[in-house]
Write an enzyme that holds these catalytic residues in place. Structure first.
Site, PDB file in Angstrom:
ATOM      1  N   GLY A 133       6.908   3.076 -17.131  1.00 59.83           N
ATOM      2  CA  GLY A 133       7.387   2.770 -15.784  1.00 59.83           C
ATOM      3  C   GLY A 133       8.657   3.527 -15.490  1.00 59.83           C
ATOM      4  N   ASN A 134       9.475   2.960 -14.619  1.00 61.97           N
ATOM      5  CA  ASN A 134      10.653   3.715 -14.171  1.00 61.97           C
ATOM      6  C   ASN A 134      11.862   3.512 -15.088  1.00 61.97           C
ATOM      7  OD1 ASN A 134      12.488   1.566 -12.993  1.00 61.97           O
ATOM      8  ND2 ASN A 134      10.589   1.133 -11.898  1.00 61.97           N
ATOM      9  N   VAL A 194      13.934   0.005 -14.998  1.00 64.95           N
ATOM     10  CA  VAL A 194      13.359  -1.085 -15.791  1.00 64.95           C
ATOM     11  C   VAL A 194      13.342  -0.705 -17.276  1.00 64.95           C
ATOM     12  CG1 VAL A 194      11.331  -2.557 -16.118  1.00 64.95           C
ATOM     13  CG2 VAL A 194      12.045  -1.950 -13.811  1.00 64.95           C
ATOM     14  N   GLY A 195      13.249   0.582 -17.556  1.00 65.14           N
ATOM     15  CA  GLY A 195      13.335   1.039 -18.949  1.00 65.14           C
ATOM     16  C   GLY A 195      14.606   0.541 -19.619  1.00 65.14           C
ATOM     17  N   GLU A 224       8.053   5.153 -21.903  1.00 61.41           N
ATOM     18  CA  GLU A 224       7.330   6.253 -21.237  1.00 61.41           C
ATOM     19  C   GLU A 224       7.780   6.240 -19.785  1.00 61.41           C
ATOM     20  OE1 GLU A 224       5.232   8.403 -22.639  1.00 61.41           O
ATOM     21  OE2 GLU A 224       5.165   7.527 -24.636  1.00 61.41           O
ATOM     22  N   CYS A 235       2.728  10.598 -13.339  1.00 65.36           N
ATOM     23  CA  CYS A 235       4.062  10.827 -13.910  1.00 65.36           C
ATOM     24  C   CYS A 235       4.284  12.275 -14.305  1.00 65.36           C
ATOM     25  CB  CYS A 235       4.274   9.919 -15.111  1.00 65.36           C
ATOM     26  SG  CYS A 235       3.012  10.142 -16.375  1.00 65.36           S
TER      27      CYS A 235
HETATM   28  P1  NAD Z   1       5.664  -0.832 -12.027  1.00 63.50           P
HETATM   29  O1  NAD Z   1       6.351  -1.260 -10.793  1.00 63.50           O
HETATM   30  O2  NAD Z   1       4.210  -1.110 -12.205  1.00 63.50           O
HETATM   31  O3  NAD Z   1       6.463  -1.443 -13.231  1.00 63.50           O
HETATM   32  C1  NAD Z   1       6.008  -1.333 -14.564  1.00 63.50           C
HETATM   33  C2  NAD Z   1       6.103  -2.675 -15.239  1.00 63.50           C
HETATM   34  O4  NAD Z   1       7.458  -3.095 -15.260  1.00 63.50           O
HETATM   35  C3  NAD Z   1       5.295  -3.792 -14.573  1.00 63.50           C
HETATM   36  O5  NAD Z   1       4.444  -4.378 -15.521  1.00 63.50           O
HETATM   37  C4  NAD Z   1       6.344  -4.759 -14.072  1.00 63.50           C
HETATM   38  O6  NAD Z   1       5.946  -6.114 -14.184  1.00 63.50           O
HETATM   39  C5  NAD Z   1       7.542  -4.493 -14.940  1.00 63.50           C
HETATM   40  N1  NAD Z   1       8.804  -4.758 -14.256  1.00 63.50           N
HETATM   41  C6  NAD Z   1       9.156  -4.389 -12.997  1.00 63.50           C
HETATM   42  N2  NAD Z   1      10.402  -4.808 -12.703  1.00 63.50           N
HETATM   43  C7  NAD Z   1      10.853  -5.441 -13.804  1.00 63.50           C
HETATM   44  C8  NAD Z   1      12.082  -6.096 -14.138  1.00 63.50           C
HETATM   45  N3  NAD Z   1      13.087  -6.167 -13.283  1.00 63.50           N
HETATM   46  N4  NAD Z   1      12.177  -6.635 -15.370  1.00 63.50           N
HETATM   47  C9  NAD Z   1      11.186  -6.563 -16.243  1.00 63.50           C
HETATM   48  N5  NAD Z   1       9.998  -5.961 -15.982  1.00 63.50           N
HETATM   49  C10 NAD Z   1       9.834  -5.421 -14.788  1.00 63.50           C
HETATM   50  O7  NAD Z   1       5.761   0.745 -12.249  1.00 63.50           O
HETATM   51  P2  NAD Z   1       6.863   1.774 -11.729  1.00 63.50           P
HETATM   52  O8  NAD Z   1       8.104   1.593 -12.487  1.00 63.50           O
HETATM   53  O9  NAD Z   1       6.886   1.852 -10.261  1.00 63.50           O
HETATM   54  O10 NAD Z   1       6.131   3.095 -12.281  1.00 63.50           O
HETATM   55  C11 NAD Z   1       6.407   4.339 -11.765  1.00 63.50           C
HETATM   56  C12 NAD Z   1       7.289   5.100 -12.735  1.00 63.50           C
HETATM   57  O11 NAD Z   1       6.660   5.156 -13.993  1.00 63.50           O
HETATM   58  C13 NAD Z   1       7.504   6.528 -12.333  1.00 63.50           C
HETATM   59  O12 NAD Z   1       8.827   6.880 -12.593  1.00 63.50           O
HETATM   60  C14 NAD Z   1       6.573   7.292 -13.255  1.00 63.50           C
HETATM   61  O13 NAD Z   1       6.941   8.616 -13.493  1.00 63.50           O
HETATM   62  C15 NAD Z   1       6.631   6.467 -14.484  1.00 63.50           C
HETATM   63  N6  NAD Z   1       5.448   6.659 -15.276  1.00 63.50           N
HETATM   64  C16 NAD Z   1       5.576   7.194 -16.511  1.00 63.50           C
HETATM   65  C17 NAD Z   1       4.456   7.417 -17.265  1.00 63.50           C
HETATM   66  C18 NAD Z   1       4.553   8.005 -18.632  1.00 63.50           C
HETATM   67  O14 NAD Z   1       3.557   7.954 -19.334  1.00 63.50           O
HETATM   68  N7  NAD Z   1       5.673   8.537 -19.046  1.00 63.50           N
HETATM   69  C19 NAD Z   1       3.206   7.075 -16.773  1.00 63.50           C
HETATM   70  C20 NAD Z   1       3.120   6.510 -15.528  1.00 63.50           C
HETATM   71  C21 NAD Z   1       4.252   6.290 -14.771  1.00 63.50           C
END
Ligand code: NAD
Length: 458
Positions: free
Chosen positions: A191-192, A195-196, A213, A247
């Protein structure tokens, strides 16, 4: 997760399963992978329907980048599982002869996999393959943003996998937060970046290792010596796949000045060929996941020079494949990850300027260059920081199960894919075995000069 089960009880149940040793055997791991394989084949149409509802994915994309992709990972893992599990022998230093040494992969324990919404089957499924192959108990948290796919996974996975060892927990950020309070033995988050950081802080409380990731702006350099038609076709495919919500999509293009017009013309041509005059009528073009992301993308186009596209239909969450020429470097488009079907094309004087542009910015998840110039190819593969690099194509490096997938710096940490996923979810345990024969006095006190002399030499 049924609402009556608290995250604490859930993890305790999985831990009891793990502690009982059930997930460790080759037979259990193989059976789980085979069950996942059956699910992907037998329930492909249900998963594809959910992906279509969430992201307007065509069946071709659903199979190519989601179900079929995970299926290939399963087959690869099944082919190599026995060898991976065996570990390998290591040399034993003379000091401890007679003896033998080996690296024994063992499962980490109870692991948490948190997925993102853009490839909701792949991003949960591929790490799941790795965690099962490594013999762990697993909590899967699909993204609530891709709600239909989350529901489909929560319904289907329990019908095929061992429910005492693998559980799907659906829900929003609050649910993820409560899960993160528990102690896991590894967490893989996709994810982003924001949140990472939350995930990593939560993991730190239990000293849990993490794989992150994340995303970022993946640059794409196009030299004047490239085959411009092939480059345009591959860039357009990679960018507009899943409506740009990938991504590792090329985020923006840096093209050498003399190739700018030919590239723009070839991109326009390719879009016409792939999606027709009106891409909103093409069954092969996806949709933006929700109104919030569509509004964000729409806002990012304000005041910019649009070469192709720009049309929006909020009712169907449609944003046409869009190419923007020379956006200002301080615009949102060039400051944040685009994560949508907008491709900025910027001119550079030469390769050196492109390299400097990339070097000045945070290390991306992927880096692309279309060029015949060996020196530029070498710089892209060896000198510039990036999670992965691909020369003369984009995204396709993901199809190789022999290559690790992961970021560096702000684009993530750790890796998975094939062996690398197995390694991520395993602990590489050092095991040395000695015999009772031959107990040399050398190491025992009292020490003296002779012992020191021998110790130095051994
Ligand atoms: P998303 O909104 O689906 O969030 C991912 C997860 O994080 C969800 O399961 C959600 O419940 C959890 N989450 C959200 N907010 C949270 C919080 N405050 N506390 C705890 N958990 C929380 O996904 P996103 O972040 O919008 O994804 C898009 C990003 O992910 C982009 O930056 C994209 O580049 C990146 N991405 C990376 C890869 C990779 O393999 N490196 C793949 C796909 C997407």
């Amino acid at each position: 997760m049924t609402p009556s089960v608290s995250p604490q009880d859930l993890v305790a149940r999985l831990r009891a399963t793990f502690d009982a040793g059930r997930t460790r055997s080759f037979e259990w791991r193989r059976a789980q992978l085979q069950a996942l394989r059956r699910l992907l084949i037998e329930r492909e149409s249900e998963l594809a329907a959910a992906l279509n509802a969430d992201l307007g994915k065509s069946l071709f994309e659903a199979v190519n980048t989601e179900t079929g992709f995970v299926l290939k990972e399963v087959d690869y893992a099944l082919r190599h599982l026995q060898r991976w599990m065996r570990g390998h022998r290591a040399r034993t230093p003379m000091m401890v002869w007679p003896g033998s040494s080996r690296v024994q992969p063992v499962p980490k324990g109870v692991v948490l996999i948190i997925g993102a919404w853009n490839y909701p089957v792949e991003l949960l499924g591929s790490p799941l393959v790795a965690a099962l192959a490594a013999g762990n108990a697993i909590v899967l948290k699909p993204s609530e943003v891709a709600a239909s796919t989350s529901a489909a996974l929560a319904t289907l996975l329990p019908q095929y996998l061992d429910n005492e060892a693998v559980t799907v927990v659906e829900g929003d950020a609050d649910v993820t937060t409560r899960l993160l309070e528990q102690r896991f033995d590894h967490i893989l988050y996709t994810g982003n970046e924001r949140v990472g950081r939350i995930v990593m802080s939560a993991a730190a409380r239990h000293l849990t290792p993490v794989t992150l990731e994340l995303g970022g702006k993946s640059p794409c350099i196009v030299s004047a010596d490239a085959d411009i038609d092939v480059a345009a076709a591959r860039i357009a495919w990679a960018k507009f796949l899943n409506a740009g919500q990938t991504c590792i999509a090329p985020d923006y293009v840096l093209v050498e000045e003399s190739a700018r017009q030919p590239l723009l013309a070839a991109l326009r041509e390719r879009l016409l060929k792939s999606y027709g005059e009106d891409p909103s009528r093409s069954a092969d073009y996806g949709r933006i996941v929700n109104a919030r992301h569509l509004a964000r993308l729409q806002a990012s186009l304000t005041g910019l020079k649009i070469h192709v596209g720009g049309q929006i239909d909020p009712g169907s969450r449609y944003l046409a494949p869009t190419i923007v020429v020379d956006p200002p470097l301080d615009s949102a488009l060039m400051q944040e990850e685009i994560f949508g079907p907008i491709l900025p094309v910027l001119s550079v004087k030469d390769a050196a300027q492109a390299i400097a542009f990339v070097r000045e910015r945070p290390a991306p998840l992927a880096l692309y260059a279309f060029t015949r110039d060996r020196a530029l190819q070498r710089q892209v593969s060896e000198d510039l920081q990036a999670g992965s690099a691909c020369i003369n194509d984009a995204i396709v490096f993901r199809v190789s199960p022999q290559l690790p997938f992961g970021g560096i710096g702000p684009s993530g940490m750790g890796r998975y894919g094939g062996w690398y996923g197995f390694e991520t979810f395993s602990h590489m345990k050092a095991v040395m075995k000695r015999s009772f024969r031959f107990d040399v006095e050398l190491r025992y006190p009292p020490y003296n000069a002779t012992k020191l002399w021998w110790m130095r030499r051994l």
